[in-house]
Every structure is written in C-alpha cells, then in structure tokens.
Design a protein around this motif. Structure first.
Motif, mmCIF file in Angstrom:
data_model
loop_
_atom_site.group_PDB
_atom_site.id
_atom_site.type_symbol
_atom_site.label_atom_id
_atom_site.label_comp_id
_atom_site.label_asym_id
_atom_site.label_seq_id
_atom_site.Cartn_x
_atom_site.Cartn_y
_atom_site.Cartn_z
ATOM 1 N N ARG A 1 -2.934 1.156 -8.025
ATOM 2 C CA ARG A 1 -1.818 -0.029 -8.318
ATOM 3 C C ARG A 1 -3.043 -0.938 -8.034
ATOM 4 N N SER B 1 0.694 -1.292 -0.194
ATOM 5 C CA SER B 1 0.444 -0.273 0.038
ATOM 6 C C SER B 1 0.446 1.054 0.255
ATOM 7 N N ASP C 1 0.721 3.538 -3.322
ATOM 8 C CA ASP C 1 -0.501 4.574 -2.903
ATOM 9 C C ASP C 1 0.000 5.724 -3.136
#
Length: 194
Positions: free
Chosen positions: A65, A56, A59
């Motif tokens: 993504r 993550s 991001d």
C-alpha cells in the motif's frame, strides 16, 4: 505485445467518495469487496500490484500500500504516487469503483501499446476513461510539474500527454461501469447476476 514483467498494477483507492459517503473500494458485491474484483482482473497481466490509499484497511489484501504523496488532491495525485513507487515502465491504473471489470477488457489496452503514446485509455459509451488505462512512467515529470502548480485536473493532465483511446462496445461496455452514488450501488446489487 508487452509482457507482464514490464507492467505494474496500480489500484487507486484513496478517494474520499464524497458522493457515496463511504470508501467505495471496500463496498461489497456478493460478499466480496469491490477492490477484490479489480485485483482479480489485474493479476494475470501484471508483475506487481500497488494500492494507493491512506487507509490501513487495504493492507488486508496482501499487496504493498502506497500513501498519497500529496494528500487529498484527487486521482492525478494518486496516479503520480503510484507511478513514483512503480518499478516498471508500464502501469495499469484502475479506480476502485469498477467491480465488473474483466481481464479481457484490460488486455485490449496492452494490444495497443506503441512507442508514440504515453497513455492508452479505454473509451466506452462515448466517454474516455483515464482511470481504466495504461500509463508509461515517463508521465511522472509532467504530472509532478502540474501538481507543483496546484493543477489537479486529470483530464487537463492528459491533454499534456500523447493519449490513445481504445474503443470497446457491446457487453464489454458494462464492465467499465463505475459506481459513484448509493443509487448506482443499489442498481448494481439488483442487476448483478454473478
């Protein structure tokens, strides 16, 4: 030559980086993550950008993504995941560990597009570079068939496609340097002039 509307940019940032021991795309050169350099080189040539990663942290770069469809299965699975989510026929695919890459080098791939080849890859210092390459979305089925048979070798996958190599030399060779180990990273930090 194809236009940027026909091209997506796909950054592969899903690797485990076992030799480096950390996520290579987030390593910093001159206080800037590797992946930022790759994005900057790619942006002038593409209409959209996808980052293939399960992390993550990516991001934060502001692009879509895409998680790996088949987890922990190497770059072939990463390319497949990117192609499956791309909206264009042509896809500029780059690994996240080549911070010296430049737009001018990538442009050479676009100049060699033709009807006959599925993949156009850089050849630098006598080595072909399937992670600095332009892939047609028509590769999807071939790659899926291989992955379904637990065949994850990218070089083998390329042998099933029509591939053209674009040789670069001189100073351009430096731009394709990929950083895989801590030693290579330290050398880059020492040598880099900005």
């Amino acid at each position: 030559m194809i236009t940027r509307e026909e091209i997506s940019g796909i950054v592969l940032a899903g690797g485990k980086s076992s030799r480096m021991g950390t996520d290579k795309g987030l390593l910093e050169l001159n206080h800037k993550p590797f992946v930022s350099y790759i994005l900057e080189a790619m942006i002038p040539l593409v209409s959209e950008i996808l980052i293939v990663s399960n992390q993550s942290e990516y991001d934060a770069f502001g692009y879509d993504r895409v998680p790996d469809i088949i987890a922990d299965s190497g770059p072939l699975a990463g390319i497949y995941s990117g192609l499956m989510n791309s909206k264009t026929e042509y896809n500029l695919i780059l690994s996240c560990d080549i911070p010296l890459i430049r737009t001018e080098v990538l442009q050479q791939l676009l100049h060699h597009v033709d009807e006959d080849h599925d993949i156009i890859q850089i050849e630098s210092r006598g080595k072909t570079m399937p992670l600095i390459a332009l892939y047609k979305s028509s590769c999807i089925q071939t790659f899926r068939d291989l992955l379904d048979r637990n065949e994850y070798r990218l070089r083998y996958a390329l042998e099933q496609c029509k591939v053209k190599n674009v040789k670069i030399k001189g100073k351009d060779d430096l731009t394709t340097t990929n950083i895989n180990t801590d030693q290579e990273f330290k050398k880059l930090m020492h040598d880099y002039k900005g």
